[in-house]
Enzyme design. Structure first.
Site, short mmCIF file in Angstrom:
data_model
loop_
_atom_site.label_atom_id
_atom_site.label_comp_id
_atom_site.label_asym_id
_atom_site.label_seq_id
_atom_site.Cartn_x
_atom_site.Cartn_y
_atom_site.Cartn_z
N CYS A 345 0.84 -1.21 0.00
CA CYS A 345 0.00 0.00 0.00
C CYS A 345 0.87 1.25 0.00
O CYS A 345 0.89 2.04 0.96
CB CYS A 345 -0.94 -0.02 1.20
SG CYS A 345 -2.26 -1.23 1.02
N GLU A 346 1.61 1.43 -1.07
CA GLU A 346 2.46 2.60 -1.33
C GLU A 346 2.48 2.83 -2.83
O GLU A 346 2.61 1.88 -3.61
CB GLU A 346 3.90 2.37 -0.85
CG GLU A 346 4.07 2.12 0.63
CD GLU A 346 3.98 3.38 1.47
OE1 GLU A 346 3.97 4.49 0.87
OE2 GLU A 346 3.91 3.26 2.71
#
Length: 424
Positions: A345-346
């Site tokens: 989640c980047e």
């Protein structure tokens, strides 16, 4: 060169089908070729035949114990930047007499450990470190052989995040302060000045900046000797580049060795090398599996089970890795442009943008080439993802040299305080 090739339409490492590795350990995982590690170490050793040379492999490139043991058998020493790396090198059979300790942040316990084992050399990077090392060595009744790492203010090119020899970089003693600090070192108890150290960066393909830095060091060595210092070693660092993609043509070790022989001619010093990437880089791949193809209005995302926590280099340095299908595509197979990304989640969790690849489908396996250096060592358990396994191939067999931890193992160092578990 490396020992990865298609055999019977499947990508192999030496004599092992990478599909067999993926079936056994799952993906993502790293796979290393012991033959490639040995070959690269031997190429460097041959290049420096006739020179008084210590090849101190840079442990930070890949510190797996099996890799270090492989290189110890080839006669390599070790360049370490922490007490943990030093203990890894020792455990793998590299003698302390062939270990140099670099790094800007050595602690007193690390100095104590290195002095107790009798390492070859400390590469000192600041006045504060020098004074602390003097105090630690004196308290132990030992003498620390040191070289000061000097910053020659030479730009090496490449990505700014792997430049270490320019003014403003955190590494080394500023050029204008070096001779004064050598003078202080000569007065300190527990310190023996033996050499000069320089390292200007990583993934350097052009020998011109290296030569410029080394010539400055030779001039400094002459001035230091004239001032009464016994300089018997010059540590030239590492940094020699490798081909990550077609068209890359970094200088070979033979040219590097020839240049050093010319620059150091007549000095009568031991040359210390710190090769890491040039030995490890092309000796490993990371395997991943395609999870989904996700169309978007202006691109197509290829989502893998590997993320930036498994292979950090693209997110950290915008680094390129060739990506090959494990099952060989036909010569006339259609291709597509993919943004190759992971599950983290980047937004930085991407390996390639608009990369042309043979069309693939969920379940297909991909190999990230040239991932043997700064791959597994930079990995993390971000997003509570387990560290990936590492596998070492030897001929037609493979062994798991770091297994994937279980969830319980991932959290066994953590605990919930009793005040959170008590009932009212």
């Amino acid at each position: 060169m490396h020992h990865f090739s298609y055999q019977n339409s499947s990508l192999h490492c030496e004599g092992v089908d990478l599909n067999a590795v993926a079936d056994a350990v799952g993906t993502p995982c790293y796979v290393y070729s012991s033959a490639t590690f040995r070959h690269h170490a031997q190429v460097i050793a041959r290049a420096f035949e006739g020179q008084d040379c210590l090849i101190a492999y840079s442990v930070k490139a890949n510190g797996n114990l099996a890799i270090l043991s492989t290189l110890a058998r080839e006669g390599c020493g070790a360049d370490v930047v922490s007490g943990g790396e030093m203990q890894r090198a020792l455990k793998a059979g590299i003698p302390a007499s062939r270990i140099v300790f670099s790094g800007v942040g050595k602690t007193a316990p690390e100095m104590d450990l290195a002095l107790s084992h009798g390492i070859h050399q400390f590469n000192v990077e600041s006045a504060g470190e020098l004074r602390l090392l003097s105090a630690v060595a004196s308290a132990l009744g030992k003498t620390a052989p040191i070289a000061l790492r000097v910053n020659p203010d030479v730009a090496a090119g490449g990505h700014p995040n792997i430049s270490t020899g320019k003014k403003g970089d955190k590494f080394g003693i500023p050029w204008s302060q070096a001779e004064a600090l050598y003078a202080e070192a000569a007065t300190l108890p527990g310190i023996a000045v033996v050499g000069v150290d320089v390292h200007i960066g990583s993934q350097i393909g052009d020998l011109v900046p290296m030569r410029a830095a080394f010539e400055k060091i030779v001039g400094l060595t002459g001035r230091l000797r004239a001032a009464g210092h016994s300089i018997s070693r010059i540590d030239v660092g590492g940094g020699l580049g490798i081909p990550y993609k077609a068209g890359d043509a970094p200088a070979p070790p033979s040219a590097y060795a020839g240049m050093i022989a010319e620059v150091m001619a007549g000095l009568g010093v031991q040359v210390i090398l710190e090769p890491g990437r040039v030995i490890a880089g092309n000796a490993g791949v990371m395997l991943a599996t395609v999870l989904y193809e996700k169309p978007a209005p202006d691109r197509t995302f290829l989502i893998l089970d590997a993320g930036m926590n498994d292979l950090m280099r693209p997110a950290l340095y915008d680094a390129h890795h060739d990506i090959l299908p494990v099952e060989e595509a036909a010569a006339d197979a259609p291709t597509a442009a993919y943004d190759v990304v992971g599950p983290i989640c980047e937004s930085t969790d991407k390996f390639a943008v608009a990369r042309q690849l043979p069309a693939v489908a969920p379940g297909d396996r991909l190999a990230f080439m040239s991932a043997g250096a700064y791959g597994a060592v930079l990995s993390s358990a971000y997003n509570a993802r387990p560290l990936v396994p590492e596998v070492l191939v030897h001929g037609d067999r493979f062994d798991i040299v770091r297994r994937r931890p279980t969830f319980d193992e991932m959290v066994e160092l953590e605990q919930v305080p009793d005040w959170l578990t008590r009932t009212a």
